[in-house]
Design a protein around this motif. Structure first.
Motif, PDB file in Angstrom:
ATOM      1  N   GLU A 108       0.814  -1.218   0.000  1.00 41.10           N
ATOM      2  CA  GLU A 108       0.000   0.000   0.000  1.00 41.10           C
ATOM      3  C   GLU A 108       0.845   1.263   0.000  1.00 41.10           C
ATOM      4  O   GLU A 108       0.318   2.363  -0.117  1.00 41.10           O
ATOM      5  CB  GLU A 108      -0.948   0.013   1.204  1.00 41.10           C
ATOM      6  CG  GLU A 108      -0.251   0.211   2.535  1.00 41.10           C
ATOM      7  CD  GLU A 108      -1.182   0.116   3.717  1.00 41.10           C
ATOM      8  OE1 GLU A 108      -0.976   0.887   4.658  1.00 41.10           O
ATOM      9  OE2 GLU A 108      -2.098  -0.707   3.697  1.00 41.10           O
ATOM     10  N   THR A 109       2.166   1.122   0.118  1.00 39.15           N
ATOM     11  CA  THR A 109       3.058   2.270   0.182  1.00 39.15           C
ATOM     12  C   THR A 109       3.983   2.279  -1.023  1.00 39.15           C
ATOM     13  O   THR A 109       4.547   1.248  -1.380  1.00 39.15           O
ATOM     14  CB  THR A 109       3.916   2.219   1.469  1.00 39.15           C
ATOM     15  OG1 THR A 109       3.050   2.153   2.589  1.00 39.15           O
ATOM     16  CG2 THR A 109       4.800   3.436   1.594  1.00 39.15           C
ATOM     17  N   ALA A 110       4.126   3.422  -1.643  1.00 41.69           N
ATOM     18  CA  ALA A 110       5.084   3.601  -2.729  1.00 41.69           C
ATOM     19  C   ALA A 110       6.056   4.697  -2.311  1.00 41.69           C
ATOM     20  O   ALA A 110       5.640   5.794  -1.946  1.00 41.69           O
ATOM     21  CB  ALA A 110       4.376   3.996  -4.015  1.00 41.69           C
ATOM     22  N   VAL A 111       7.342   4.384  -2.338  1.00 42.01           N
ATOM     23  CA  VAL A 111       8.357   5.364  -1.974  1.00 42.01           C
ATOM     24  C   VAL A 111       8.911   5.965  -3.253  1.00 42.01           C
ATOM     25  O   VAL A 111       9.378   5.259  -4.143  1.00 42.01           O
ATOM     26  CB  VAL A 111       9.488   4.717  -1.146  1.00 42.01           C
ATOM     27  CG1 VAL A 111      10.596   5.717  -0.873  1.00 42.01           C
ATOM     28  CG2 VAL A 111       8.934   4.159   0.155  1.00 42.01           C
TER      29      VAL A 111
ATOM     30  N   PRO B 200      10.901  -1.081  -0.792  1.00 41.91           N
ATOM     31  CA  PRO B 200      11.264  -0.847  -2.197  1.00 41.91           C
ATOM     32  C   PRO B 200      10.987   0.593  -2.635  1.00 41.91           C
ATOM     33  O   PRO B 200      10.079   1.249  -2.152  1.00 41.91           O
ATOM     34  CB  PRO B 200      10.362  -1.819  -2.959  1.00 41.91           C
ATOM     35  CG  PRO B 200       9.176  -2.000  -2.073  1.00 41.91           C
ATOM     36  CD  PRO B 200       9.674  -1.859  -0.653  1.00 41.91           C
ATOM     37  N   VAL B 201      11.797   1.043  -3.564  1.00 44.97           N
ATOM     38  CA  VAL B 201      11.614   2.365  -4.165  1.00 44.97           C
ATOM     39  C   VAL B 201      10.820   2.176  -5.449  1.00 44.97           C
ATOM     40  O   VAL B 201      11.150   1.324  -6.273  1.00 44.97           O
ATOM     41  CB  VAL B 201      12.982   3.035  -4.449  1.00 44.97           C
ATOM     42  CG1 VAL B 201      12.814   4.304  -5.239  1.00 44.97           C
ATOM     43  CG2 VAL B 201      13.709   3.297  -3.137  1.00 44.97           C
ATOM     44  N   ALA B 202       9.760   2.964  -5.618  1.00 45.49           N
ATOM     45  CA  ALA B 202       8.885   2.827  -6.786  1.00 45.49           C
ATOM     46  C   ALA B 202       9.345   3.668  -7.977  1.00 45.49           C
ATOM     47  O   ALA B 202       9.137   3.280  -9.127  1.00 45.49           O
ATOM     48  CB  ALA B 202       7.457   3.209  -6.420  1.00 45.49           C
ATOM     49  N   ALA B 203       9.959   4.824  -7.704  1.00 46.86           N
ATOM     50  CA  ALA B 203      10.389   5.701  -8.789  1.00 46.86           C
ATOM     51  C   ALA B 203      11.341   6.766  -8.255  1.00 46.86           C
ATOM     52  O   ALA B 203      11.400   7.013  -7.055  1.00 46.86           O
ATOM     53  CB  ALA B 203       9.181   6.379  -9.442  1.00 46.86           C
TER      54      ALA B 203
END
Length: 149
Positions: free
Chosen positions: A56-59, A86-89
């Motif tokens: 549910e979290t995007a870093v 994890p890093v999303a972008a």
């Protein structure tokens, strides 16, 4: 209680929580590290770390195309990776590289950014990398969403 003492206490609390979270991210056993902390902010961090690891979290890492910001962002990404977050972008903000200009000063600044943009792109071939141009005004809300699309 004066406003300054209240804000000082709040800053201390944030620094402490940040310190606990940093220890949790860099520790081999983050749960054990936070469980032994006597500070009340440790409870907050114990609840936060699993949420950071969830789907549910995007870093998104936001940086500038300069030496120190890119180096600090890469270290942050390593810390997040060790913690299983994890890093999303990546977002490279306020870049002159995408500005068409006849100014030799701005062209020179854009040229100094290119190696940092290339370094981020080479290290993250599968992640989205968004290059936001330098704009004279702050961008937020719908205007920011439009730039990121």
């Amino acid at each position: 209680m004066t406003p300054s003492s209240s804000s000082t206490r709040r800053r201390r609390g944030m620094r402490c929580c940040s310190s606990i979270l940093r220890r949790a991210i860099t520790a081999k056993s983050s749960a054990a590290s936070m469980a032994t902390s006597p500070h009340p902010s440790a409870r907050c961090c114990r609840a936060l770390l699993p949420r950071l690891r969830s789907d549910e979290t995007a870093v998104l890492i936001l940086t500038l195309a300069e030496t120190t910001p890119v180096a600090e962002s890469l270290r942050l990404e390593q810390d997040l990776s060790r913690a299983g977050v994890p890093v999303a972008a990546w977002i490279i903000n306020r870049s002159f590289a995408r500005i068409a200009t006849e100014s030799p000063l701005i062209a020179a600044k854009a040229a100094t950014e290119l190696p940092w943009i290339q370094q981020v792109a080479e290290r993250h071939p599968t992640l989205p990398i968004v290059l936001l141009p330098w704009l004279p005004e702050q961008v937020a809300g719908a205007a920011l969403a439009k730039l990121l699309a």
